[in-house]
Enzyme design. Structure first.
Site, PDB file in Angstrom:
ATOM      1  N   MET A  24      42.041  45.392  37.080  1.00 24.46           N
ATOM      2  CA  MET A  24      43.407  44.902  36.852  1.00 24.46           C
ATOM      3  C   MET A  24      43.592  44.532  35.383  1.00 24.46           C
ATOM      4  SD  MET A  24      44.607  43.018  40.299  1.00 24.46           S
ATOM      5  CE  MET A  24      43.813  41.449  40.012  1.00 24.46           C
ATOM      6  N   HIS A  28      36.796  42.045  30.427  1.00 22.31           N
ATOM      7  CA  HIS A  28      35.795  41.123  29.889  1.00 22.31           C
ATOM      8  C   HIS A  28      34.414  41.743  30.075  1.00 22.31           C
ATOM      9  CE1 HIS A  28      35.137  40.207  34.093  1.00 22.31           C
ATOM     10  NE2 HIS A  28      36.379  39.778  34.243  1.00 22.31           N
ATOM     11  N   GLY A  30      32.197  41.395  32.279  1.00 19.46           N
ATOM     12  CA  GLY A  30      31.909  41.849  33.643  1.00 19.46           C
ATOM     13  C   GLY A  30      32.388  43.285  33.834  1.00 19.46           C
ATOM     14  N   HIS A  31      33.632  43.532  33.412  1.00 25.12           N
ATOM     15  CA  HIS A  31      34.168  44.894  33.487  1.00 25.12           C
ATOM     16  C   HIS A  31      33.329  45.839  32.615  1.00 25.12           C
ATOM     17  CE1 HIS A  31      38.035  42.506  34.128  1.00 25.12           C
ATOM     18  NE2 HIS A  31      37.957  43.214  35.234  1.00 25.12           N
ATOM     19  N   GLN A  55      48.410  42.984  46.227  1.00 23.27           N
ATOM     20  CA  GLN A  55      47.291  42.114  46.580  1.00 23.27           C
ATOM     21  C   GLN A  55      47.522  40.666  46.160  1.00 23.27           C
ATOM     22  OE1 GLN A  55      44.464  44.548  44.162  1.00 23.27           O
ATOM     23  NE2 GLN A  55      43.506  42.581  43.718  1.00 23.27           N
ATOM     24  N   GLY A 141      32.251  45.004  41.363  1.00 23.97           N
ATOM     25  CA  GLY A 141      31.402  43.865  41.038  1.00 23.97           C
ATOM     26  C   GLY A 141      31.035  43.044  42.261  1.00 23.97           C
ATOM     27  N   ASP A 144      33.144  39.918  43.463  1.00 23.25           N
ATOM     28  CA  ASP A 144      34.109  39.949  44.568  1.00 23.25           C
ATOM     29  C   ASP A 144      33.400  40.558  45.781  1.00 23.25           C
ATOM     30  OD1 ASP A 144      36.714  39.122  43.136  1.00 23.25           O
ATOM     31  OD2 ASP A 144      35.830  40.614  41.824  1.00 23.25           O
ATOM     32  N   MET A 178      32.192  35.521  34.873  1.00 21.56           N
ATOM     33  CA  MET A 178      33.310  36.036  34.072  1.00 21.56           C
ATOM     34  C   MET A 178      34.457  36.404  34.997  1.00 21.56           C
ATOM     35  SD  MET A 178      32.239  37.063  30.773  1.00 21.56           S
ATOM     36  CE  MET A 178      30.674  36.845  29.953  1.00 21.56           C
ATOM     37  N   ARG A 181      40.748  35.314  35.188  1.00 22.14           N
ATOM     38  CA  ARG A 181      41.468  34.059  35.450  1.00 22.14           C
ATOM     39  C   ARG A 181      40.920  32.882  34.647  1.00 22.14           C
ATOM     40  NH1 ARG A 181      44.805  34.538  39.965  1.00 22.14           N
ATOM     41  NH2 ARG A 181      44.396  36.362  41.257  1.00 22.14           N
TER      42      ARG A 181
END
Ligand code: AMP
Length: 274
Positions: A24, A28, A30-31, A55, A141, A144, A178, A181
């Site tokens: 989305m 960061h 993580g992505h 969502q 990831g 989630d 990370m 939000r």
């Protein structure tokens, strides 16, 4: 690429295998880890950037979700991404759109219970992305964890040919997972937020030391969270890793997870235990 047609055309002769990283945006580290993994394991890497209205239950939450397409594209360029798909809402959901992909029990608990309709939105957009991209591999990831299980279930049930690959959670040095939000946290909330990771690790150590009562593990997580006045836990869970049903006794792989509010920001995190 902005449209379904452009994307399909661009991918028609793309070198295989193709790896997809759905996001989305507001990318960061993580992505970035997911993108690097996709780049390592595929001949073509596709990143999608789409803040999926379906969502989000709360229109205010959708409205304030952080966005920065130019910066995201810069990061994708740095990481050698071949194609970025950044469609409009109308392109993903054309006028009259009236189809929902709904995963059952796995999507009803935890985040599904806290955010009704959330996983319908996730499953629907991911099904569209899987079909449009036709990737061999798609990367998600562990951050989630429930989303990962829901998408795996959907892909299996609908016989989608894209393999769903999980990547470990990337954390800040102080343990905070990370998340796009995190940008909404005030400095005080940001300083308090690593309590989530401490609570998960405390429960994990209790489990490693032989504790098998799920309630004892939940209490341990609540106790650690209770040490931080800014943390307002929404749920604390010890669930079966396959079904996500709450456990009484931990006898096999389980998922420690929680949703915690800091001011107006809701954070989720989890830790799998064997
Ligand atoms: P999002 O943009 O938040 O929808 O996330 C896009 C993908 O990146 C999802 O598969 C997330 O699980 C994954 N992701 C988000 N944060 C992290 C993180 N800290 N570590 C690993 N993966 C992550």
């Amino acid at each position: 690429m902005r449209t379904r047609a452009e994307l399909r055309e661009a991918l028609a002769d793309a070198p295989r295998p193709v790896g997809l990283v759905p996001t989305m945006g507001w990318l960061h580290e993580g992505h970035r880890a997911l993108i690097q993994r996709a780049h390592d394991e595929n001949a073509t890497t596709v990143v999608s950037i789409f803040v999926n209205p379906r969502q989000f239950g709360d229109p205010a939450d959708l409205e304030k979700y952080p966005r920065s397409e130019a910066r995201d594209i810069e990061i994708c360029t740095e990481e050698g991404v071949d194609l970025v798909f950044a469609p409009s809402v109308e392109e993903i959901y054309p006028p009259g759109f009236d189809t929902t992909v709904k995963v059952g029990r796995l999507a009803e608990v935890l985040e599904g219970a806290a955010r009704p309709g959330h996983f319908d939105g996730v499953a629907t957009v991911v099904a569209i992305l899987f079909d449009l991209v036709g990737a061999e591999h798609a990367y998600f990831g562990q951050k989630d964890a429930q989303q990962l299980l829901v998408i795996r279930r959907m892909a299996l049930d609908l016989a989608l040919p894209t393999e769903v690959i999980a990547h470990p959670t990337v954390r800040e040095p102080d343990g905070l997972a990370m998340s796009s939000r995190n940008v909404h946290l005030t400095p005080e909330e940001r300083a308090a937020a690593p309590v989530i990771d401490r609570a998960l690790r405390a429960a994990r150590s209790r489990h490693a030391a032989g504790e098998r009562s799920a309630e004892a593990l939940r209490s341990e997580m609540r106790r650690v969270l209770g040490e931080e006045p800014l943390a307002r836990p929404e749920y604390v869970s010890v669930a079966d890793m396959t079904t996500l049903q709450e456990l009484e006794t931990v006898t096999g792989p389980a998922l420690l997870s929680m949703a915690v509010r800091f001011g107006s920001t809701r954070l989720i995190d989890n830790e799998p235990i064997e």
